[in-house]
Design an enzyme around this catalytic site. Structure first.
Site, PDB file in Angstrom:
ATOM      1  N   TRP A 136       0.890  -1.122  -0.011  1.00 41.96           N
ATOM      2  CA  TRP A 136      -0.113   0.038  -0.112  1.00 41.96           C
ATOM      3  C   TRP A 136       0.817   1.172   0.073  1.00 41.96           C
ATOM      4  O   TRP A 136       0.320   2.225  -0.246  1.00 41.96           O
ATOM      5  CB  TRP A 136      -0.954   0.123   1.134  1.00 41.96           C
ATOM      6  CG  TRP A 136      -0.272   0.197   2.479  1.00 41.96           C
ATOM      7  CD1 TRP A 136       0.748  -0.594   3.011  1.00 41.96           C
ATOM      8  CD2 TRP A 136      -0.554   1.327   3.541  1.00 41.96           C
ATOM      9  NE1 TRP A 136       1.127   0.071   4.298  1.00 41.96           N
ATOM     10  CE2 TRP A 136       0.475   1.095   4.636  1.00 41.96           C
ATOM     11  CE3 TRP A 136      -1.480   2.292   3.596  1.00 41.96           C
ATOM     12  CZ2 TRP A 136       0.327   1.841   5.575  1.00 41.96           C
ATOM     13  CZ3 TRP A 136      -1.648   3.234   4.479  1.00 41.96           C
ATOM     14  CH2 TRP A 136      -0.844   3.080   5.597  1.00 41.96           C
ATOM     15  N   ASP A 137       2.132   1.028   0.386  1.00 43.86           N
ATOM     16  CA  ASP A 137       3.228   2.243   0.282  1.00 43.86           C
ATOM     17  C   ASP A 137       3.037   3.169  -1.017  1.00 43.86           C
ATOM     18  O   ASP A 137       3.083   4.152  -1.209  1.00 43.86           O
ATOM     19  CB  ASP A 137       4.594   1.666   0.327  1.00 43.86           C
ATOM     20  CG  ASP A 137       4.949   0.672   1.426  1.00 43.86           C
ATOM     21  OD1 ASP A 137       4.015   0.111   1.811  1.00 43.86           O
ATOM     22  OD2 ASP A 137       5.972   0.757   1.924  1.00 43.86           O
ATOM     23  N   GLU A 169       1.180  -1.969  12.969  1.00 48.07           N
ATOM     24  CA  GLU A 169       1.071  -3.555  13.005  1.00 48.07           C
ATOM     25  C   GLU A 169       1.699  -4.006  14.511  1.00 48.07           C
ATOM     26  O   GLU A 169       1.670  -5.179  14.460  1.00 48.07           O
ATOM     27  CB  GLU A 169       2.411  -3.998  11.905  1.00 48.07           C
ATOM     28  CG  GLU A 169       1.958  -3.945  10.594  1.00 48.07           C
ATOM     29  CD  GLU A 169       3.033  -4.250   9.362  1.00 48.07           C
ATOM     30  OE1 GLU A 169       4.183  -4.257  10.013  1.00 48.07           O
ATOM     31  OE2 GLU A 169       2.599  -4.364   8.377  1.00 48.07           O
ATOM     32  N   LYS A 207       3.554   1.693  16.173  1.00 49.03           N
ATOM     33  CA  LYS A 207       4.761   1.549  15.124  1.00 49.03           C
ATOM     34  C   LYS A 207       4.872   2.641  14.323  1.00 49.03           C
ATOM     35  O   LYS A 207       5.713   3.037  13.924  1.00 49.03           O
ATOM     36  CB  LYS A 207       4.573   0.131  14.561  1.00 49.03           C
ATOM     37  CG  LYS A 207       5.688   0.016  13.417  1.00 49.03           C
ATOM     38  CD  LYS A 207       5.381  -1.635  12.684  1.00 49.03           C
ATOM     39  CE  LYS A 207       6.578  -1.758  11.503  1.00 49.03           C
ATOM     40  NZ  LYS A 207       6.326  -2.916  10.905  1.00 49.03           N
TER      41      LYS A 207
HETATM   42  C1  BGC Z   1       4.917  -1.367   7.459  1.00 48.65           C
HETATM   43  C2  BGC Z   1       3.890  -1.365   6.322  1.00 48.65           C
HETATM   44  C3  BGC Z   1       4.476  -1.250   5.134  1.00 48.65           C
HETATM   45  C4  BGC Z   1       5.584  -2.260   5.000  1.00 48.65           C
HETATM   46  C5  BGC Z   1       6.234  -1.993   3.632  1.00 48.65           C
HETATM   47  C6  BGC Z   1       6.171  -2.334   7.171  1.00 48.65           C
HETATM   48  O1  BGC Z   1       6.956  -1.978   8.278  1.00 48.65           O
HETATM   49  O2  BGC Z   1       4.359  -1.701   8.909  1.00 48.65           O
HETATM   50  O3  BGC Z   1       2.938  -0.407   6.520  1.00 48.65           O
HETATM   51  O4  BGC Z   1       3.736  -1.329   4.157  1.00 48.65           O
HETATM   52  O5  BGC Z   1       6.644  -2.141   5.923  1.00 48.65           O
HETATM   53  O6  BGC Z   1       6.981  -1.023   3.648  1.00 48.65           O
END
Ligand code: BGC
Length: 774
Positions: A357-358, A488, A601
């Site tokens: 989703w980034d 997360e 986080k």
């Molecule tokens: C983040 C996610 C992100 C992923 C890839 C994870 O550490 O919590 O939001 O999509 O990294 O960048």
């Protein structure tokens, strides 16, 4: 925070060789051109620790997932960007000693990345155990003009000896991924062959059968003059090389120029590959190194004209923003809608090179602001093309009526993640994908995307949310259970405010999109209804009912939205009260402890407030920021940028600046102790946002550009160009004055701190501003 790399506005410079930093430097000095890229491994043999990484866009391997206990709905495979044949090889031997910086004594070492021209270079003096000394200079680039071409120039000067130099240039496909679930080799050999002074290899990936051909040829110089040497060719499985030997006397300089072509079955049929690889190489040789380099450098200079951000008075901040912009442009060019932006781009294996989703939440604004709108549109197209798989994905989980759930991690539209237990409930990604459509149209005014695919995506997403919520008889409201928000560090929670909010927003936006298509383009509307089997009256009524009756957890006493229903029951501790030795908690604490803690986080409620800031008053934004930021450990690279933007909006100058430094120098100063694994490419777009949207206060409201500037006290001024609806606007923000110049395009109306100004082409407006009050 340590600053290992020298601060310089246009260059990243490492002075002195520290082998313990080598893997981090391999990440930092990575180069790429959107179609391929590689970590900054040395060309010559190196026996020390190195994370080898050569990547070709779109070429991946579906590695069988490893899980303890298999459950229905788990992804079958974990996609991996492949460590591909390494074409760097330039081995040097003097007499019978091999040049190896892990063995030789090294002095005057400098590694430099010239970001203005995307050129990586090194120079050093190496003393062999025998006492012989060489001075080495190297240079390499992957061309932006011909993105299937890489070039190396490598020169060796004898400082104190007369001996023979043996130089072996090679391509080596005996490569592995560090991150392989079953330690397999992912490449099979097709063929290796030598054609005169050109050498080639062809390899094929296991399972999916991607084919890659790489070819190279080298020319040699002695003391600056072209010099004919007859190479000895070697050909083994997955390896080809040429060796030359010549006398090298004191003060003489030997130079090799290596030209490499890299083509893949992403762009050629299997039958064309060989030919294409050969043709590229011939064309490169005809042009020669200097011309290829100068074309590449000019192309980068032009790119910088449209996307540079200048910060005066703060060299570290200047270097950092350029580093971020540079890496983003190396990773994605928008030339191919099948490609996307992996969180590590071409700089490491972590995250498998897949799409998250980034892209929608962070990267799209960068490409919208700095590139032609078609680049961002390619990213939307990528998701549109994957809609059938998103529908299949939802079906697998039990959803009906063509509801679409986009994967959290994907290569081709299918879900593919190893750490499934964390990400599978992160259904909020569906929201960001819808939001990106809104963002694109709001920014560009190009509503055509709604009838060219966008509405189909929105309907699929809205249907998913409508089925994912359920009615609570107890609350007499809709609720959403079993989700993981962007934070997360809390899994499987009920009523994550952000997810509930964006879910309803998606349903409302989908309904609005359907109406817009109906109003503007009747034929497209009819086709949409047929294609999606839309029961407009019933479905939209149901979506509205959900939105009117959704439960949002909140605390009236604290005037905050609750990250999830049980958040306030957690023991409330502030990050400031954590022992610094316990951080980062994801490296020091058990997962169980993290999940039970109140520590966040990355932006979660605040992510929602960032997306939808105009839905809330400043008091609400402030009380949520004041509550959540002190509980946030920013252990995702995506976190500081959102906080920087919100802090700037709220007038928290110091916090905004602290968060800006943290996002922009995250990798350069290795805040999270993980730069050796690769760079945080997607969050780099967040860095750009924190300058433009944060300090510049730029927003697009009702089709107009708005600015509400704040300048950090460390900066004398900052400036940037923005592409907006066919125009290029230059913005310069000083301590007290803002200058907006329309470089090209039709007359524009801009709004600065609520006052409107109209500017014609080549004209500018000078506006006094004062930073926002605290
Ligand atoms: C983040 C996610 C992100 C992923 C890839 C994870 O550490 O919590 O939001 O999509 O990294 O960048």
């Amino acid at each position: 925070m340590k600053q290992y790399y020298k601060v310089d506005e246009w260059n990243i410079i490492e002075e002195g060789f520290d082998s313990s930093m080598h893997e981090s430097s391999e990440s930092i000095f990575s180069i790429g051109n959107g179609k391929m890229g590689q970590r900054a491994m040395f060309e010559e043999y190196y026996s020390g620790k190195s994370l080898e990484g050569t990547y070709i866009a779109g070429v991946y391997y579906p590695d069988k997932t490893r899980v303890g206990w298999w459950k229905n709905g788990y992804p079958e495979y974990f996609a991996k960007v492949l460590n591909s044949p390494n074409w760097l090889g330039v081995e040097i031997q003097i007499g019978n000693e091999r040049l190896d910086l892990n063995v030789c004594k090294v002095r005057n070492f400098e590694r430099k990345l010239d970001m203005q021209h995307a050129l990586l270079s090194r120079k050093f003096i190496a003393a062999f155990p025998s006492g012989k000394e060489v001075e080495v200079t190297t240079e390499r680039f992957v061309s932006r003009v011909d993105d299937e071409l890489g070039c190396i120039r490598y020169s060796v000067k004898a400082l104190n000896f007369n001996d023979t130099i043996i130089c072996t240039t090679s391509i080596n496909a005996n490569v592995k991924n560090k991150d392989a679930n079953y330690d397999e080799v992912f490449w099979d050999s097709i063929e290796e062959y030598i054609q005169g002074e050109k050498a080639f290899i062809g390899v094929r990936t296991k399972k999916l059968g991607f084919e890659v051909y790489e070819g190279f040829t080298s020319t040699y110089k002695k003391n600056g003059e072209l010099f004919k040497l007859v190479p000895t060719a070697t050909k083994k499985e997955k390896f080809v090389s040429f060796s030359v030997a010549t006398a090298l006397n004191e003060n003489e300089i030997f130079e090799v120029q290596k030209y490499v072509s890299v083509v893949s079955s992403m762009y050629y049929s299997d039958a064309q590959l060989k030919h294409a690889c050969n043709e590229k190489l011939d064309a490169a040789l005809t042009k020669g190194y200097n011309q290829l380099l100068s074309e590449h450098a000019v192309d980068w200079e032009q790119l910088w004209e449209q996307c540079d951000v200048r910060i005066s008075g703060d060299a570290a901040a200047q270097q950092a923003i350029r580093f971020n912009i540079f890496q983003l442009n190396q990773t994605y060019t928008g030339r191919d809608h099948r490609l996307n932006i992996g969180p590590k781009g071409f700089t490491g294996e972590k995250y498998g090179g897949s799409t998250y989703w980034d892209t929608e939440a962070y990267c799209i604004p960068f490409y919208l602001g700095t590139n032609h709108q078609k680049v961002a549109r390619q990213l939307l197209q990528y998701r549109y093309n994957q809609l059938p798989k998103a529908i299949e994905n939802a079906e697998k989980l039990g959803f009906k009526n063509s509801a679409a759930l986009y994967p959290m991690v994907t290569m081709n539209g299918e879900e593919c993640h190893n750490e499934w237990e964390i990400t599978f409930e992160e259904i909020h990604r569906n929201g960001a994908i819808a939001y990106a459509i809104y963002n694109y149209i709001n920014y560009t005014g190009d509503a055509s995307y709604l009838w060219e695919g966008g509405s189909e995506v929105l309907i699929g997403i809205a249907r998913f949310w409508a089925q994912r919520v359920h009615w609570s008889n107890h609350k007499k409201q809709y609720v959403m259970h079993g989700v993981t928000g962007p934070n997360e560090y809390e899994n499987n929670v009920n009523n994550n405010w952000y997810t509930n909010y964006i879910a309803c927003w998606c349903m409302q936006y989908a309904a609005q999109a359907i109406n817009e298509v109906k109003e503007h383009y009747e034929k497209a509307y009819e086709a949409l209804v047929v294609k999606t089997k839309l029961n407009e009256a019933e479905e939209l009524k149901h979506w509205k009912h959900i939105c009117d009756n959704m439960f949002y957890p909140q605390s009236d006493e604290l005037n905050i939205f609750l990250q999830q229903e049980g958040y306030l029951d957690k023991e409330q501790i502030l990050v400031a009260d954590l022992d610094p030795k316990e951080r980062p908690i994801n490296q020091k604490w058990s997962w169980d402890r993290i999940l039970r803690s109140c520590f966040i986080k990355q932006a979660d409620v605040l992510q929602g407030l960032y997306f939808f800031e105009d839905h809330f008053d400043t008091h609400t934004l402030k009380s949520n920021f004041d509550y959540y930021e002190p509980r946030t450990v920013h252990e995702s690279s995506l976190s500081p940028c959102v906080h920087s933007i919100l802090a700037a909006k709220l007038g928290y100058e110091e916090k905004a600046y602290e968060m800006y430094l943290r996002t922009s120098r995250l990798d350069l100063d290795d805040y999270n102790h993980e730069a050796h694994e690769g760079l945080h490419i997607t969050s780099m777009a967040g860095t750009w946002m924190s300058v433009i949207q944060g300090f510049g206060g730029m927003r697009v409201v009702n089709g107009k550009l708005h600015f509400a500037p704040m300048i950090p006290k460390q900066w004398a001024s900052f400036s940037f160009n923005i592409r907006f609806r066919g125009r290029v606007v230059h913005v310069l923000i000083g301590k007290h004055e803002l200058t907006i110049e329309l470089l090209s395009g039709d007359k524009i109306e801009v709004v600065v701190n609520n006052t409107s100004y109209t500017i014609s082409e080549k004209d500018s407006a000078h506006i006094l501003h004062h930073s926002k009050p605290n």
